[in-house]
Scaffold this motif. Structure first.
Motif, short mmCIF file in Angstrom:
data_model
loop_
_atom_site.label_atom_id
_atom_site.label_comp_id
_atom_site.label_asym_id
_atom_site.label_seq_id
_atom_site.Cartn_x
_atom_site.Cartn_y
_atom_site.Cartn_z
N ASN A 138 29.42 23.32 38.42
CA ASN A 138 30.79 22.98 38.83
C ASN A 138 31.76 24.16 38.84
O ASN A 138 32.46 24.39 39.82
CB ASN A 138 31.32 21.88 37.93
CG ASN A 138 31.76 20.70 38.75
OD1 ASN A 138 31.61 20.70 39.99
ND2 ASN A 138 32.30 19.68 38.13
N GLU A 139 31.80 24.93 37.74
CA GLU A 139 32.76 26.04 37.67
C GLU A 139 32.48 27.06 38.78
O GLU A 139 33.40 27.66 39.32
CB GLU A 139 32.68 26.78 36.33
CG GLU A 139 32.93 25.93 35.09
CD GLU A 139 31.70 25.15 34.67
OE1 GLU A 139 30.81 25.78 34.08
OE2 GLU A 139 31.62 23.93 34.93
N ILE A 140 31.21 27.21 39.10
CA ILE A 140 30.85 28.20 40.13
C ILE A 140 31.22 27.67 41.52
O ILE A 140 31.70 28.41 42.37
CB ILE A 140 29.36 28.58 40.02
CG1 ILE A 140 29.13 29.26 38.67
CG2 ILE A 140 28.94 29.49 41.16
CD1 ILE A 140 27.73 29.63 38.36
N ARG A 141 31.04 26.38 41.72
CA ARG A 141 31.44 25.77 43.00
C ARG A 141 32.94 25.95 43.20
O ARG A 141 33.40 26.29 44.29
CB ARG A 141 31.06 24.29 43.02
CG ARG A 141 29.56 24.12 43.05
CD ARG A 141 28.97 22.76 42.74
NE ARG A 141 29.79 21.63 42.50
CZ ARG A 141 29.78 20.51 43.24
NH1 ARG A 141 29.00 20.44 44.28
NH2 ARG A 141 30.52 19.49 42.90
N GLU A 142 33.69 25.73 42.14
CA GLU A 142 35.15 25.88 42.23
C GLU A 142 35.53 27.34 42.49
O GLU A 142 36.41 27.62 43.30
CB GLU A 142 35.80 25.38 40.93
CG GLU A 142 35.71 23.87 40.79
CD GLU A 142 36.01 23.36 39.37
OE1 GLU A 142 35.86 22.15 39.16
OE2 GLU A 142 36.35 24.18 38.50
N LEU A 143 34.83 28.25 41.81
CA LEU A 143 35.11 29.67 41.99
C LEU A 143 34.78 30.11 43.43
O LEU A 143 35.53 30.88 44.04
CB LEU A 143 34.29 30.49 40.98
CG LEU A 143 34.48 32.01 41.02
CD1 LEU A 143 35.94 32.39 40.75
CD2 LEU A 143 33.56 32.70 40.00
N ALA A 144 33.69 29.60 43.98
CA ALA A 144 33.31 29.93 45.36
C ALA A 144 34.45 29.53 46.30
O ALA A 144 34.82 30.28 47.22
CB ALA A 144 32.01 29.21 45.74
N TYR A 145 35.03 28.37 46.07
CA TYR A 145 36.15 27.90 46.90
C TYR A 145 37.36 28.80 46.73
O TYR A 145 38.01 29.19 47.70
CB TYR A 145 36.46 26.45 46.54
CG TYR A 145 37.65 25.88 47.28
CD1 TYR A 145 37.51 25.43 48.60
CD2 TYR A 145 38.89 25.77 46.67
CE1 TYR A 145 38.61 24.91 49.29
CE2 TYR A 145 39.98 25.25 47.34
CZ TYR A 145 39.84 24.81 48.65
OH TYR A 145 40.92 24.29 49.33
N ALA B 32 32.80 38.54 38.12
CA ALA B 32 32.49 38.45 39.55
C ALA B 32 33.75 38.26 40.38
O ALA B 32 33.93 38.91 41.43
CB ALA B 32 31.51 37.31 39.79
N ALA B 33 34.65 37.39 39.92
CA ALA B 33 35.87 37.10 40.68
C ALA B 33 36.69 38.37 40.87
O ALA B 33 37.15 38.68 41.97
CB ALA B 33 36.69 36.04 39.96
N LYS B 34 36.83 39.12 39.79
CA LYS B 34 37.63 40.35 39.84
C LYS B 34 37.02 41.34 40.83
O LYS B 34 37.73 41.93 41.66
CB LYS B 34 37.67 40.96 38.42
CG LYS B 34 38.69 42.05 38.26
CD LYS B 34 38.92 42.37 36.78
CE LYS B 34 39.43 43.79 36.66
NZ LYS B 34 38.51 44.68 35.95
N LYS B 35 35.71 41.50 40.76
CA LYS B 35 35.04 42.46 41.64
C LYS B 35 35.17 42.07 43.12
O LYS B 35 35.39 42.90 43.99
CB LYS B 35 33.55 42.58 41.27
CG LYS B 35 33.33 43.52 40.11
CD LYS B 35 31.93 44.06 40.07
CE LYS B 35 31.76 45.33 40.90
NZ LYS B 35 30.43 45.93 40.73
#
Ligand SMILES: [Zn+2]
Length: 372
Positions: free
Chosen positions: A270-277, A248-251
């Motif tokens: 947690n990991e998704i919250r961090e990724l959203a940021y 998702a991050a790459k896209k």
């Protein structure tokens, strides 16, 4: 519509409450033990209404993640057991207690968990003849909806037009108003801004929908469930990413190398919250809607927060039901949006544990329990 009290249905009416449901038995789904199925049983309504309390005949209620969290005890041990559950519903006012002015008998109402206008009443107590433990008190909050009738605090009710479909009323009690607030109050999204939404369950799907209503573009939805993603697409997502199969991050970074204007997490992971940021641009905002596990701590690079980047938690989108529900319903009535597909399944109260099991699988948008 004429008021039709179900007098004597249980053969235990007292003269004091003649023609009233107060003091009568009703069916309810009770949380007796954490991490166990709900117990569907008859409980007795309080004998009278206190200041600011309203007796509502519940027609429909939704199930959302908050109830699963309560059942699973994510906030720790529950000192109110046994108790009732549910915080979004549609129904009809049967009786009002002293001081109530926001609603009157016969009014159609949305039941919501955020405070609106009116009295913040005391919480009711119900009685239950438990076969195994004798007479027990069943606790309840200011609003509960997993029962045929409920005593609800005036400030958890908002009247709606009588010709408005009560089946969809529960959507306004939680998901739609939360999403409306996430977009308008938390993110303060502007027309044409980009938005990334993690998790497309009931609330996430509604955030997609409200982002579309506010003319965000693009609207990128990420989930691990194809059924939910297909629904997000129906409700306005311009791009969908299944993060089980794709990075998702790459896209997202391919589309927006410096990040999106608004990133919303509805998963609480947690990991998704961090990724959203991480994927929020230097002048953008991250909105945390999903509730984290007790004690979880995020790890983020806070340096950009000293400049223009923002991160905020959301408490039901800081929505004001008394103002926002009528506003949204007016928009719906002039066909500014349609809610087709927002409700994926209907169940009867007796089958509520099956409905909860289905919600857990992720193969549902909103499950509605039908009481009438
Ligand atoms: Zn909810």
């Amino acid at each position: 519509m004429a008021k039709k009290p179900m007098a004597n249905v249980n053969g235990d009416s007292s003269d004091k409450n003649k023609g009233s449901m107060l003091g009568k038995k009703i069916k309810a789904a009770i949380l007796v033990e954490q991490k166990k199925p709900l117990v569907v049983a008859d409980i007795t309504l309080p004998e009278k209404l206190d200041y600011g309390q309203v007796l509502v005949k519940i027609h429909y209620t939704g199930i959302c993640g908050s109830q699963l969290n309560e059942i699973d005890g994510v906030k720790g041990p529950d000192k109110f057991l046994p108790h009732l559950l549910g915080h979004e519903g549609g129904g009809v006012v049967e009786e009002i207690g002293p001081g109530v002015t926001v609603v009157k008998p016969g009014d159609h109402v949305v039941m919501h968990w955020r405070k609106g206008n009116g009295i913040h009443a005391a919480t009711p107590k119900y009685k239950w003849e438990d076969k195994n433990h004798g007479t027990r008190v069943v606790n309840a909050g200011w609003v509960t909806t997993f029962s045929e009738y409920a005593v609800i605090s005036e400030n958890r009710l908002t009247p709606i037009p009588k010709d408005y479909d009560l089946k969809i009323a529960p959507l306004y009690g939680c998901a739609l108003t939360t999403a409306f607030g996430v977009i308008n109050n938390n993110a303060k999204l502007k027309t044409g801004e980009s938005i990334l939404i993690f998790g497309t369950g009931g609330v996430g799907n509604a955030v997609v929908f409200m982002a579309s209503l506010a003319s965000a573009n693009p609207i990128i939805a990420v989930d691990i469930n194809d059924f939910k993603l297909a629904n997000a697409k129906k409700h306005g997502a311009t791009h969908i990413i299944n993060s089980k199969r794709e990075d998702a991050a790459k896209k997202v970074l391919e589309m927006f190398p410096s990040g999106v204007d608004v990133a919303v997490d509805t998963t609480g992971i947690n990991e998704i919250r961090e990724l959203a940021y991480e994927l929020t641009s230097a002048e953008g905002i991250t909105v945390l809607v999903g509730v984290p596990k007790h004690g979880d701590k995020m790890c983020i690079d806070s340096f950009p927060l000293h400049f223009y980047k923002k991160i905020t938690g959301s408490h039901g989108g800081e929505s004001m039901p008394s103002r926002d529900i009528p506003r949204l319903i007016r928009l719906h009535q002039v066909k500014k949006y349609d809610l087709n597909g927002m409700i994926s399944h209907y169940f009867l109260l007796d089958k509520i544990n099956e409905a909860i099991a289905l919600v857990r699988t992720g193969n549902a948008i909103r499950c509605i329990i039908k009481m009438v």
